[in-house]
Scaffold this motif. Structure first.
Motif, PDB file in Angstrom:
ATOM      1  N   SER A 104      -0.947   2.221  -5.157  1.00  0.00           N
ATOM      2  CA  SER A 104      -1.943   1.926  -4.311  1.00  0.00           C
ATOM      3  C   SER A 104      -3.207   1.949  -5.071  1.00  0.00           C
ATOM      4  N   TRP A 120      -7.841  -3.538  -8.071  1.00  0.00           N
ATOM      5  CA  TRP A 120      -7.994  -5.043  -8.287  1.00  0.00           C
ATOM      6  C   TRP A 120      -8.559  -5.585  -7.158  1.00  0.00           C
ATOM      7  N   VAL A 121      -8.293  -5.073  -6.061  1.00  0.00           N
ATOM      8  CA  VAL A 121      -8.878  -6.101  -4.683  1.00  0.00           C
ATOM      9  C   VAL A 121     -10.390  -5.789  -4.696  1.00  0.00           C
ATOM     10  N   PHE A 156       2.690  -4.442 -13.223  1.00  0.00           N
ATOM     11  CA  PHE A 156       2.557  -3.636 -11.859  1.00  0.00           C
ATOM     12  C   PHE A 156       3.991  -3.382 -11.260  1.00  0.00           C
ATOM     13  N   THR A 160      -8.365  -3.124 -14.188  1.00  0.00           N
ATOM     14  CA  THR A 160      -7.458  -2.562 -13.500  1.00  0.00           C
ATOM     15  C   THR A 160      -6.429  -2.085 -14.443  1.00  0.00           C
ATOM     16  N   ILE A 181      -3.867  -1.338  -6.778  1.00  0.00           N
ATOM     17  CA  ILE A 181      -4.069  -2.510  -5.964  1.00  0.00           C
ATOM     18  C   ILE A 181      -5.775  -2.335  -5.366  1.00  0.00           C
TER      19      ILE A 181
END
Length: 198
Positions: free
Chosen positions: A124, A130-131, A112, A147, A127
């Motif tokens: 972004s 992944w979140v 990353f 991801t 992220i």
């Protein structure tokens, strides 16, 4: 290939070989993360072993291990194809660290970090992916696998000249997650939320 390019490959690998998880665990007297929890010297396992502060320090340094050599190579004027493989060597250093018996981590955070210089839009999106997966599933490993699987496609849409290198990185990271994939298949993988409750 110039001497500067070779030097940056070596620099990226050596910086990647500095295992922040092992060093932070030593600093906090937590033992060797390779012998505890999941056995992976990364931020998620350090979170299990020692809590949020050590895990945050590991995460930050692992990201910087990827970002610093890529940014430095960019400002030194390396060609895009060599710049991309500086990222690969940084992640190889994390996976197979020369300073720690070649027993390293899965390089998700370091990968990353290498992608950050390609743009905040791409970072972004990664992220966000992944979140969302982590929130829905509770599995950090599944979030990482999905991801990094999407990363080459997203890179191709935003920075196509780096898509091949990102695809190589993704393949390496997925291979490093083979044991997690097996545990996920048999529903034996630990969830982050469960570990936090414990």
């Amino acid at each position: 290939m110039t001497a500067l390019t070779i030097f940056m490959f070596a620099f990226a690998y050596l910086l990647g070989s500095v295992s922040s998880a092992i060093l932070v665990c030593r600093l906090f007297a937590l033992g060797d993360p390779r012998e505890q929890g999941s056995g992976n010297p990364g931020a998620t396992n350090v979170l299990r072993i020692g809590g949020k502060l050590p895990a945050a320090l590991v995460l930050i340094f692992d990201i910087l291990k990827g970002t610093v050599p890529v940014w430095a190579s960019y400002y030194l004027g390396l060609d895009p194809v060599y710049l991309a493989f500086v990222a690969v060597t940084a992640c190889l250093g994390h996976m197979f660290p020369i300073f720690f018996g070649f027993r390293g981590g899965k390089a998700v955070a370091t990968a990353f970090g290498t992608i950050l210089p390609l743009g905040l839009d791409l970072a972004s999106l990664l992220i966000f992916c992944w979140v969302i997966v982590l929130y829905i599933s509770g599995y950090s490993s599944l979030a990482a696998i999905i991801t990094v699987s999407l990363a080459p496609l997203l890179t191709w849409l935003i920075q196509p000249e780096y898509a091949m290198a990102v695809a190589i990185l993704s393949g390496l990271i997925i291979l490093r997650h083979k044991e997690n994939i097996i545990r996920l298949f048999y529903k034996q993988e630990s969830k982050v939320r469960q570990n936090k409750r414990k």
